[in-house]
Design an enzyme around this catalytic site. Structure first.
Site, PDB file in Angstrom:
ATOM      1  N   HIS A 126      56.893  78.095  36.546  1.00  0.00           N
ATOM      2  CA  HIS A 126      55.613  77.419  36.669  1.00  0.00           C
ATOM      3  C   HIS A 126      55.556  77.774  34.668  1.00  0.00           C
ATOM      4  O   HIS A 126      53.993  77.288  33.864  1.00  0.00           O
ATOM      5  CB  HIS A 126      54.068  77.125  36.937  1.00  0.00           C
ATOM      6  CG  HIS A 126      54.046  76.725  38.625  1.00  0.00           C
ATOM      7  ND1 HIS A 126      54.094  75.610  38.824  1.00  0.00           N
ATOM      8  CD2 HIS A 126      54.249  77.798  39.719  1.00  0.00           C
ATOM      9  CE1 HIS A 126      54.499  75.870  39.953  1.00  0.00           C
ATOM     10  NE2 HIS A 126      54.552  77.008  40.392  1.00  0.00           N
ATOM     11  N   ASN A 174      51.813  72.017  44.634  1.00  0.00           N
ATOM     12  CA  ASN A 174      53.125  71.017  44.197  1.00  0.00           C
ATOM     13  C   ASN A 174      53.026  69.544  44.322  1.00  0.00           C
ATOM     14  O   ASN A 174      52.406  69.188  45.386  1.00  0.00           O
ATOM     15  CB  ASN A 174      53.882  72.010  44.598  1.00  0.00           C
ATOM     16  CG  ASN A 174      54.290  73.340  44.620  1.00  0.00           C
ATOM     17  OD1 ASN A 174      54.089  73.896  43.338  1.00  0.00           O
ATOM     18  ND2 ASN A 174      55.134  74.548  44.946  1.00  0.00           N
ATOM     19  N   TYR A 187      48.681  85.712  42.594  1.00  0.00           N
ATOM     20  CA  TYR A 187      48.212  84.655  41.529  1.00  0.00           C
ATOM     21  C   TYR A 187      47.248  85.901  41.036  1.00  0.00           C
ATOM     22  O   TYR A 187      47.661  85.251  38.870  1.00  0.00           O
ATOM     23  CB  TYR A 187      47.731  83.472  41.833  1.00  0.00           C
ATOM     24  CG  TYR A 187      49.077  82.434  42.672  1.00  0.00           C
ATOM     25  CD1 TYR A 187      49.611  82.860  43.477  1.00  0.00           C
ATOM     26  CD2 TYR A 187      48.373  81.433  41.921  1.00  0.00           C
ATOM     27  CE1 TYR A 187      50.539  81.825  43.440  1.00  0.00           C
ATOM     28  CE2 TYR A 187      49.841  80.590  42.443  1.00  0.00           C
ATOM     29  CZ  TYR A 187      50.821  80.482  42.897  1.00  0.00           C
ATOM     30  OH  TYR A 187      52.130  79.740  43.044  1.00  0.00           O
TER      31      TYR A 187
END
Length: 493
Positions: free
Chosen positions: A57, A135, A345
């Site tokens: 990303h 997504n 993350y």
């Protein structure tokens, strides 16, 4: 003398800069002297003004807006399923920040590439931030987070040639049957959204809703574009890419500047929190879609994007999302991908942006939420979180002062879990059925485009990889496998 309407250039220390054109030198030709403080500060900051790009990303675009709740989930009051405050009242508005992105390409890569698109939304609620990180496609390549580095490595450039190689991609996928569903979506026209406004979003992972009575249900999140859903063929994407690598970012920015504010309706699917033995797949498997006829989409609210960012670095490069950023009323499920993502993350944000990334304005909760922690120190700390009346107490519990635990009057949801500790695949894998159903649900054009794209890529692969992929596609649907085989000039046994 500096004034707001005619500001004077200064250093970061606030010193006025009288000459920003030349260094201090011995004579006009030099050499330069070491005490060029302004130059050294300026160039050393310039040397460091890029932070490491995201591994995935990397290229994205950010916009701001608001989410307006319907007060209901389907035909029921929102409180039936969740006590999350942002959903409870009709018309309640919550500020949001969204980042759209491509997954595999680098920071300056093309937005017309065939690639999943990130759809990450930060809700700034009265109970703190909630990040919904998903997504555009409803499924993923793998179902266990331990394989995440492998699938990304296969999709990234070759470590020797530094080219994205179909042979590497399909080598991994041919040995990962669960990926067939995602590949069917990715190589169809849905694999290249026309732009960010005309694509859907999906939470992909399964979460739980928890209500005031401490009752929980499984939930999946879906964002439905009110601009319609539209993709590009390879030819259309190539034409765009020839002159513009950032067409989707430009399209979104210009639409908002024109006042054409894009909208997405949030819908959820709800399922009782059990193993559902009547299904031929595990509901926590993120390579699967929950059938809409059994688990209908229930409208929850509308998101509108109405404001562009003012600085790309501060609001895009440094914005940080995490699947573990939840608010009361939304909880984790036992989804094995979700647990892995929740560590990864936040861990990568601390590596990229620093241990105090949550102090940055783009990542902090909204102003009416008081951040009170006993955390402190670390690189780039530029503030101290609230610690109550006594700044000497940065621990808990304390009988002197300091912070206290929040009221626990709410009913906690306590699912019962039992079983052996194992390293084992889930039992109901059913790797092919939904990929076949998706293939058959496509229009003739979508099926033709899917076959063309797969054949073009697989034609660059070793024959044994082609044969394995044809075998998998044939398990999904006989026509699916046969048409790919014919395109590659292979016989179908």
């Amino acid at each position: 003398m500096s004034s707001p309407d005619k500001p004077t250039l200064t250093t970061r220390q606030g010193h006025p800069v009288h000459n920003n054109q030349q260094q201090r030198t011995v004579g006009s030709r030099g050499p330069a002297t070491l005490e060029n403080y302004h130059f050294l500060e300026k160039i050393s900051h310039f040397d460091r003004e890029r932070i490491p790009e995201r591994v995935v990303h990397a290229r994205g675009f950010v916009a701001h807006g608001e989410f307006e709740a319907y007060g209901t989930i389907g035909d029921e009051p929102a409180s039936t399923y969740t006590r999350a405050k942002l959903f409870q009242t009709k018309g309640k508005k919550t500020p949001v920040t969204i980042r759209f992105s491509t997954v595999i390409g680098g920071r300056d890569s093309s937005e017309a590439a065939r690639d999943p698109r990130g759809f990450a939304v930060k809700f700034r609620t009265e109970d703190g931030n909630w990040d919904m990180v998903g997504n555009n496609l409803q499924v993923f390549f793998i179902r266990d987070a331990i394989k995440f580095p492998d699938v990304i490595h296969s999709l990234k450039p070759d470590p020797v040639t530094f080219r994205q190689e179909p042979n590497r991609i399909f080598d991994f996928m041919s040995n990962t049957p669960e990926s067939m569903h995602m590949l069917t979506w990715l190589f169809s026209p849905y694999g290249i959204p026309k732009n960010y406004r005309t694509m859907r979003g999906s939470g992909v992972n399964t979460y739980r809703f928890v209500n005031d009575r401490g009752e929980g249900v499984l939930v999946k999140f879906h964002w439905l574009s009110q601009q319609g859903e539209e993709g590009l063929t390879e030819a259309q994407a190539a034409e765009i890419q020839a002159t513009d690598l950032g067409h989707a970012s430009r399209d979104l920015y210009e639409a908002i500047e024109r006042g054409e504010y894009p909208q997405w309706e949030l819908n959820v699917q709800i399922m009782s929190d059990d193993e559902h033995p009547e299904l031929d797949f595990d509901p926590l498997d993120d390579t699967k879609i929950w059938p809409r006829e059994q688990f209908p989409y229930l409208p929850v609210g509308m998101m509108t994007l109405n404001r562009n960012i003012s600085d790309h670095h501060n609001e895009n490069e440094q914005i940080a999302f995490g699947t573990g950023v939840l608010v009361d009323g939304i909880d984790f499920s036992d989804d094995k991908m979700l647990v892995g993502r929740t560590f990864s993350y936040s861990d990568t944000q601390r590596y990229r942006v620093g241990p105090n990334y949550l102090q940055l304005p783009i990542n902090r909760p909204r102003e009416d939420v008081l951040v009170s922690t006993n955390q402190g120190g670390g690189q780039m700390s530029y503030g101290v979180d609230n610690r109550g009346a006594n700044p000497h107490v940065n621990y808990e519990p304390s009988s002197i002062a300091g912070l206290r635990e929040a009221d626990e009057s709410y009913r906690e949801y306590r699912p019962f879990v039992s079983g052996h500790i194992v390293k084992a695949p889930i039992e109901r894998q059913n790797n092919y059925a939904q990929a076949g159903e998706t293939f058959r649900s496509f229009t003739d054009f979508e099926r033709d485009d899917l076959i063309t794209n797969l054949v073009n890529n697989l034609s660059q692969c070793d024959k044994h990889i082609q044969e394995k992929m044809v075998h998998h596609f044939t398990q999904c649907d006989e026509e699916y496998g046969r048409r790919v085989a014919e395109g590659l000039g292979l016989a179908v046994s």
